[in-house]
Design a protein around this motif. Structure first.
Motif, PDB file in Angstrom:
ATOM      1  N   ASN A 172       0.828  -1.212   0.000  1.00 19.87           N
ATOM      2  CA  ASN A 172       0.000   0.000   0.000  1.00 19.87           C
ATOM      3  C   ASN A 172       0.859   1.257   0.000  1.00 19.87           C
ATOM      4  OD1 ASN A 172       0.863   0.404   2.646  1.00 19.87           O
ATOM      5  ND2 ASN A 172      -1.081  -0.212   3.581  1.00 19.87           N
ATOM      6  N   ALA A 173       0.215   2.379   0.123  1.00 14.91           N
ATOM      7  CA  ALA A 173       0.917   3.666  -0.042  1.00 14.91           C
ATOM      8  C   ALA A 173       1.920   3.961   1.064  1.00 14.91           C
ATOM      9  CB  ALA A 173      -0.112   4.798  -0.130  1.00 14.91           C
ATOM     10  N   THR A 174       1.851   3.236   2.171  1.00 17.70           N
ATOM     11  CA  THR A 174       2.825   3.444   3.251  1.00 17.70           C
ATOM     12  C   THR A 174       3.901   2.361   3.254  1.00 17.70           C
ATOM     13  OG1 THR A 174       1.481   2.189   4.846  1.00 17.70           O
ATOM     14  CG2 THR A 174       1.100   4.570   4.710  1.00 17.70           C
ATOM     15  N   GLY A 175       3.862   1.444   2.297  1.00 18.70           N
ATOM     16  CA  GLY A 175       4.879   0.409   2.203  1.00 18.70           C
ATOM     17  C   GLY A 175       4.549  -0.860   2.954  1.00 18.70           C
ATOM     18  N   GLU A 176       3.338  -0.961   3.459  1.00 18.65           N
ATOM     19  CA  GLU A 176       2.929  -2.172   4.175  1.00 18.65           C
ATOM     20  C   GLU A 176       2.574  -3.250   3.158  1.00 18.65           C
ATOM     21  OE1 GLU A 176      -0.420  -3.637   7.439  1.00 18.65           O
ATOM     22  OE2 GLU A 176      -0.477  -1.605   6.598  1.00 18.65           O
ATOM     23  N   PRO A 177       3.125  -4.478   3.280  1.00 12.09           N
ATOM     24  CA  PRO A 177       2.838  -5.541   2.322  1.00 12.09           C
ATOM     25  C   PRO A 177       1.713  -6.455   2.810  1.00 12.09           C
ATOM     26  CG  PRO A 177       4.682  -6.203   3.658  1.00 12.09           C
ATOM     27  CD  PRO A 177       4.221  -4.862   4.194  1.00 12.09           C
ATOM     28  N   ALA A 178       1.112  -7.180   1.862  1.00  9.25           N
ATOM     29  CA  ALA A 178       0.084  -8.167   2.211  1.00  9.25           C
ATOM     30  C   ALA A 178       0.000  -9.211   1.114  1.00  9.25           C
ATOM     31  CB  ALA A 178      -1.273  -7.495   2.394  1.00  9.25           C
ATOM     32  N   ASN A 179      -0.255 -10.459   1.523  1.00  6.22           N
ATOM     33  CA  ASN A 179      -0.493 -11.536   0.561  1.00  6.22           C
ATOM     34  C   ASN A 179      -1.948 -11.472   0.123  1.00  6.22           C
ATOM     35  OD1 ASN A 179       2.120 -12.386   1.001  1.00  6.22           O
ATOM     36  ND2 ASN A 179       1.538 -13.924   2.520  1.00  6.22           N
ATOM     37  N   LYS A 221      10.479   3.997  -0.240  1.00  6.30           N
ATOM     38  CA  LYS A 221       9.328   4.795   0.186  1.00  6.30           C
ATOM     39  C   LYS A 221       8.865   5.825  -0.850  1.00  6.30           C
ATOM     40  CE  LYS A 221      12.367   7.703   3.022  1.00  6.30           C
ATOM     41  NZ  LYS A 221      12.667   8.117   4.425  1.00  6.30           N
ATOM     42  N   SER A 222       9.767   6.269  -1.712  1.00  3.33           N
ATOM     43  CA  SER A 222       9.361   7.266  -2.712  1.00  3.33           C
ATOM     44  C   SER A 222       8.559   6.659  -3.855  1.00  3.33           C
ATOM     45  CB  SER A 222      10.601   7.968  -3.276  1.00  3.33           C
ATOM     46  OG  SER A 222      11.441   7.052  -3.955  1.00  3.33           O
ATOM     47  N   TYR A 223       8.437   5.334  -3.881  1.00  2.00           N
ATOM     48  CA  TYR A 223       7.746   4.665  -4.986  1.00  2.00           C
ATOM     49  C   TYR A 223       6.363   4.129  -4.605  1.00  2.00           C
ATOM     50  CZ  TYR A 223      12.322   4.594  -7.265  1.00  2.00           C
ATOM     51  OH  TYR A 223      13.514   4.947  -7.842  1.00  2.00           O
ATOM     52  N   PHE A 224       6.031   4.098  -3.335  1.00  2.00           N
ATOM     53  CA  PHE A 224       4.841   3.377  -2.891  1.00  2.00           C
ATOM     54  C   PHE A 224       3.536   3.945  -3.427  1.00  2.00           C
ATOM     55  CE2 PHE A 224       7.466   2.150   1.055  1.00  2.00           C
ATOM     56  CZ  PHE A 224       7.967   1.027   0.403  1.00  2.00           C
ATOM     57  N   ASN A 225       3.457   5.255  -3.588  1.00  2.00           N
ATOM     58  CA  ASN A 225       2.176   5.853  -4.002  1.00  2.00           C
ATOM     59  C   ASN A 225       2.164   6.285  -5.463  1.00  2.00           C
ATOM     60  OD1 ASN A 225       3.902   7.989  -3.853  1.00  2.00           O
ATOM     61  ND2 ASN A 225       2.571   9.292  -2.592  1.00  2.00           N
ATOM     62  N   ARG A 226       3.032   5.720  -6.278  1.00  2.00           N
ATOM     63  CA  ARG A 226       3.099   6.130  -7.682  1.00  2.00           C
ATOM     64  C   ARG A 226       1.879   5.672  -8.488  1.00  2.00           C
ATOM     65  NH1 ARG A 226       9.184   6.414 -10.174  1.00  2.00           N
ATOM     66  NH2 ARG A 226      10.068   7.713  -8.527  1.00  2.00           N
ATOM     67  N   PHE A 227       1.263   4.582  -8.072  1.00  2.00           N
ATOM     68  CA  PHE A 227       0.114   4.055  -8.802  1.00  2.00           C
ATOM     69  C   PHE A 227      -1.185   4.186  -8.016  1.00  2.00           C
ATOM     70  CE2 PHE A 227       3.841   1.939 -10.484  1.00  2.00           C
ATOM     71  CZ  PHE A 227       3.661   2.041 -11.850  1.00  2.00           C
ATOM     72  N   ASP A 281      -2.557   6.018  -4.048  1.00  2.00           N
ATOM     73  CA  ASP A 281      -2.200   6.635  -2.768  1.00  2.00           C
ATOM     74  C   ASP A 281      -3.053   6.101  -1.622  1.00  2.00           C
ATOM     75  OD1 ASP A 281      -4.610   7.722  -3.402  1.00  2.00           O
ATOM     76  OD2 ASP A 281      -3.943   9.816  -3.425  1.00  2.00           O
ATOM     77  N   SER A 282      -3.671   4.927  -1.857  1.00  2.00           N
ATOM     78  CA  SER A 282      -4.561   4.355  -0.853  1.00  2.00           C
ATOM     79  C   SER A 282      -3.812   3.406   0.075  1.00  2.00           C
ATOM     80  CB  SER A 282      -5.697   3.586  -1.544  1.00  2.00           C
ATOM     81  OG  SER A 282      -6.471   2.890  -0.599  1.00  2.00           O
ATOM     82  N   ASN A 283      -4.247   3.372   1.337  1.00  2.00           N
ATOM     83  CA  ASN A 283      -3.712   2.406   2.288  1.00  2.00           C
ATOM     84  C   ASN A 283      -4.533   1.122   2.325  1.00  2.00           C
ATOM     85  OD1 ASN A 283      -1.635   4.087   3.063  1.00  2.00           O
ATOM     86  ND2 ASN A 283      -2.799   5.010   4.748  1.00  2.00           N
ATOM     87  N   LEU A 284      -5.664   1.103   1.603  1.00  2.00           N
ATOM     88  CA  LEU A 284      -6.523  -0.080   1.551  1.00  2.00           C
ATOM     89  C   LEU A 284      -5.998  -1.040   0.495  1.00  2.00           C
ATOM     90  CD1 LEU A 284     -10.017   1.658   1.723  1.00  2.00           C
ATOM     91  CD2 LEU A 284      -8.737   0.601   3.595  1.00  2.00           C
ATOM     92  N   PHE A 285      -5.795  -2.292   0.866  1.00  2.00           N
ATOM     93  CA  PHE A 285      -5.197  -3.245  -0.063  1.00  2.00           C
ATOM     94  C   PHE A 285      -6.119  -3.574  -1.231  1.00  2.00           C
ATOM     95  CE2 PHE A 285      -2.616  -4.064   3.747  1.00  2.00           C
ATOM     96  CZ  PHE A 285      -1.364  -3.898   3.181  1.00  2.00           C
ATOM     97  N   ASP A 286      -7.434  -3.533  -1.005  1.00  2.00           N
ATOM     98  CA  ASP A 286      -8.366  -3.801  -2.102  1.00  2.00           C
ATOM     99  C   ASP A 286      -8.212  -2.779  -3.227  1.00  2.00           C
ATOM    100  OD1 ASP A 286      -9.359  -6.050  -0.946  1.00  2.00           O
ATOM    101  OD2 ASP A 286     -11.185  -5.125  -0.167  1.00  2.00           O
ATOM    102  N   ASN A 287      -7.748  -1.595  -2.893  1.00  2.00           N
ATOM    103  CA  ASN A 287      -7.534  -0.557  -3.905  1.00  2.00           C
ATOM    104  C   ASN A 287      -6.217  -0.735  -4.657  1.00  2.00           C
ATOM    105  OD1 ASN A 287      -9.930   0.647  -3.147  1.00  2.00           O
ATOM    106  ND2 ASN A 287      -8.962   2.076  -1.728  1.00  2.00           N
TER     107      ASN A 287
END
Length: 740
Positions: free
Chosen positions: A237-244, A350-356, A358-364
């Motif tokens: 997500n936009a803050t760099g948090e990963p999820a499967n 961190k400078s790349y996380f929101n390039r596509f 800017d949401s923190n919701l993984f569904d987005n």
């Protein structure tokens, strides 16, 4: 029929209940939820036993294989917990049978497996590779990272693999980098030893690179041994948090079964080109000994090499998660490095996380890489079997054109399911295929889910348009494109005029005609394959009609065999299409006897799928009926003439264009060449009676100068139907309706 519908419905409901039971149980077992026994569980179990009771008295065959098993396993089956079961935990054996791997002169893939103890899992992994990797040349490199169990001694009984032994444990990351330094194959596959691969897993991963020039990393669909999904690609997500993505859900659901660009794929099974891996200097050792090195590699492939990371759903791999490192980060275990390396990853990227997004919701984050593309849905009778009939070939070529126009392509077949190899190829190209049998939902239910995101609905043939028009029209944003394929009423009118004994009446045809004309007037755009049919619709009051013909790729730089190097005649056509059956019966019974009177040695090949008994009965010393052949190029390259004695039909005849692709001169009827704009005696020979057809065959078969003239012009003329030309027509159509 009613009983079958009822039991199919019960099967679906039972399947859904079993999934919910498995999901609930394993979320509790994995510690995600604390409460197992509650009213929801009681309701689910009640439904499960109710469906089982009904299924005991079913009228048709139970769809799942019934097996004898131990009481414990039987109890799990009864409770629905074995409904999705993929694999049992490998057990330690007193002795392990030797594994003898094939030797390939030039391996395409090097499979690197770093191991530390847990020999039973390593053996299980190696055995699955041996059983399920026969279609890609490969070589295995096992890095024994200082194992203290029987791993070292047992690996000696695995023949034709390379074993690297680390005297001291250096960790997963450095072991992989060490092995990769000596790789000479085009690709490297990193595979955990606690995995079990499935049939054609490696083929499907390699095929992504072959169909997508911009592929950087390809990852597999990871499954838990109890059958639920572990990972359908990783998201950040936009803050760099990963999820499967999709963890602990049903792996058959549509959203997990299309090729998708994703942020990363788990290093449990990833494929990368060797040169790319070496260019990136391997896994970044700041993540040693393990964790986040795979995520970092995928980000480097995308943002440093400019390539894409793909999740390949067709490559299914069971992953016995946490066997070596544990499932949770705890003091003293390797998993604990996950917490430290998470910070390193965030600081690096961190400078790349929101390039596509800017949401923190993984569904987005799921489709963020294709968010700005328009989406087109194709509804057809079946998956396009492009090597069996010209209609399917046209659809298949259109799909490639849609991708070239940067559209996301969805495909729903009205009938049938994941027919191979067509399903796998569509998925690997990036088509989002969804069909009734897999997703346990009706077509109407699936369409209600999909249509809100669709921009264009390209619906083929009258029955599909009639069935789905009302749903499509509910979505005001969708452009409805009615692809006639051919005018069905015109084909049937000609059929009835030719043979009055047809099992259809003039009244039936008139009803169909009115239906087709009404649909053509109602749709936003109606597509036909010939100008002739366009004029019919315009005269009937249809305003927006576009011609999108058959598509014939030009064989550039191909030197075709000469006149002298060829012999015999050939015909091709799917015999489920009745005009083709009529054509070959007329050819053999009335035309060829006239030919053989003057040239008794000429042989004839009747190519095509599903030949009926009356066609098979035509076999003789001079007539071959080989049935379906995947690659017919040898027939088109070695025959001297192509023959298409079609007496009725409609639309553009793909068989004529197919012959012209190969510079193979053809003799056809007026019906056969309809709508192609061919010049008689320049591009093709035309005859409409048995006598004149036979005369044209004899003349063109022996007249070298005339044959050479038609062969040359055939190749030139067919270019007007090349993908590049038709792409321009499709682009004009899409852009035109978008403005309306």
């Amino acid at each position: 029929m009613a009983s079958k519908k009822f039991t199919r419905k019960i099967d679906k409901m039972n399947d859904k209940v079993c999934y919910r039971l498995v999901h609930k149980y394993y979320l509790w077992k994995e510690g995600v939820t604390k409460k197992l026994v509650d009213m929801q569980l009681i309701r689910l179990l009640s439904k499960r036993f109710f469906y089982l009771f009904i299924l005991l008295f079913r009228f048709n065959k139970y769809p799942r294989k019934v097996q004898y098993m131990m009481p414990k396993d039987f109890a799990k089956r009864l409770l629905g917990l074995y409904h999705f079961h993929k694999a049992g935990i490998p057990r330690k054996l007193r002795s392990y049978p030797s594994l003898v791997f094939p030797v390939f002169e030039a391996p395409e893939v090097t499979i690197i497996i770093a191991v530390f103890n847990q020999w039973q899992f390593t053996y299980n992994c190696l055995k699955s590779i041996l059983e399920h990797t026969g279609d890609i040349p490969y070589h295995i490199v096992v890095v024994d990272d200082g194992s203290a169990d029987e791993t070292a001694s047992c690996l000696q009984h695995c023949e034709n693999i390379t074993v690297i032994r680390n005297e001291q444990n250096i960790g997963f990351l450095r072991s992989c980098n060490k092995a990769a330094g000596g790789v000479r194959s085009k690709y490297i596959c990193f595979l955990n030893n606690d995995t079990m691969v499935s049939q054609r897993w490696l083929y499907h991963m390699v095929n992504v690179f072959k169909l997508h020039d911009d592929a950087g990393v390809v990852g597999a669909k990871l499954l838990y041994p109890y059958g639920l999904l572990q990972e359908a690609g990783g998201l950040v997500n936009a803050t760099g948090e990963p999820a499967n993505y999709g963890r602990w859900t049903d792996p058959r659901e549509y959203q997990y079964n299309y090729l998708r660009e994703t942020d990363y794929c788990s290093g449990a099974c990833i494929l990368i080109q060797t040169q790319d891996f070496l260019t990136l200097k391997g896994f970044n050792e700041q993540y040693a000994p393990a964790y986040y090195e795979d995520t970092d590699l995928c980000f480097a492939a995308r943002f440093r090499l400019g390539k894409k990371v793909f999740y390949q759903p067709l490559a299914e791999v069971v992953h016995f998660e946490g066997i070596s490192s544990g499932k949770r980060a705890e003091k003293g275990n390797v998993k604990n490095y996950q917490l430290h390396n998470a910070k390193t990853f965030v600081n690096t990227w961190k400078s790349y996380f929101n390039r596509f997004s800017d949401s923190n919701l993984f569904d987005n984050q799921v489709d963020k890489f294709s968010r700005n593309r328009k989406r087109i849905l194709i509804i057809e009778g079946f998956l396009p079997s492009y090597d069996k009939d010209s209609g399917s070939r046209r659809v298949y070529e259109l799909i490639k054109i849609f991708f070239s126009l940067d559209l996301e392509v969805y495909f729903m077949p009205e009938f049938g399911g994941a027919v191979e190899p067509y399903y796998s190829e569509l998925v690997t190209r990036g088509v989002r295929v969804f069909y009734e049998q897999q997703y346990l939902k009706s077509k109407q239910e699936m369409l209600r889910e999909i249509l809100p995101v669709i921009d264009y609905a390209w619906v083929a043939r009258p029955h599909s348009n009639e069935a789905h028009a009302s749903l499509i029209k509910e979505q005001k944003n969708i452009v409805w494109i009615y692809d006639t394929v051919d005018l069905h009423f015109l084909r049937l009118e000609r059929s009835l005029a030719y043979d009055q004994s047809q099992h259809i009446t003039k009244k039936d045809i008139d009803v169909l005609k009115e239906k087709e004309l009404a649909l053509s007037r109602e749709a936003d755009v109606t597509v036909v394959v010939t100008p002739f049919e366009k004029n019919i619709l315009i005269k009937a009051g249809t305003k927006h009609v576009k011609v999108i013909p058959n598509i014939h790729p030009v064989k550039k730089g191909t030197a075709f065999p000469s006149f002298e190097e060829r012999e015999g005649l050939c015909f091709i056509g799917g015999y489920e299409h009745l005009p083709n059956v009529d054509a070959v019966l007329w050819l053999v019974k009335e035309i060829m006897p006239l030919v053989w009177t003057q040239a008794p040695g000429i042989k004839l090949a009747l190519l095509g799928s599903h030949p009926p008994p009356e066609v098979l009965a035509l076999r003789s010393d001079l007539i071959a009926v080989p049935g379906y052949i995947h690659d017919v190029s040898s027939y088109f390259n070695n025959s001297r003439l192509f023959v298409a004695p079609l007496r009725y039909g409609a639309g553009m005849k793909g068989k004529i264009g197919h012959a012209m692709e190969y510079g193979l001169p053809a003799v056809a009827t007026d019906i056969g060449v309809e709508g192609m704009g061919l010049e008689v005696n320049r591009d093709i020979a035309v005859a409409n009676t048995a006598e004149t057809f036979a005369a044209e065959i004899l003349d063109l078969y022996s007249n070298r100068e005339r044959w050479m003239n038609i062969a040359r012009h055939s190749v030139e003329t067919i270019r007007r139907y090349s993908p590049e030309v038709v792409q321009g027509l499709v682009k004009e159509l899409i852009m035109g309706v978008a403005k309306q």
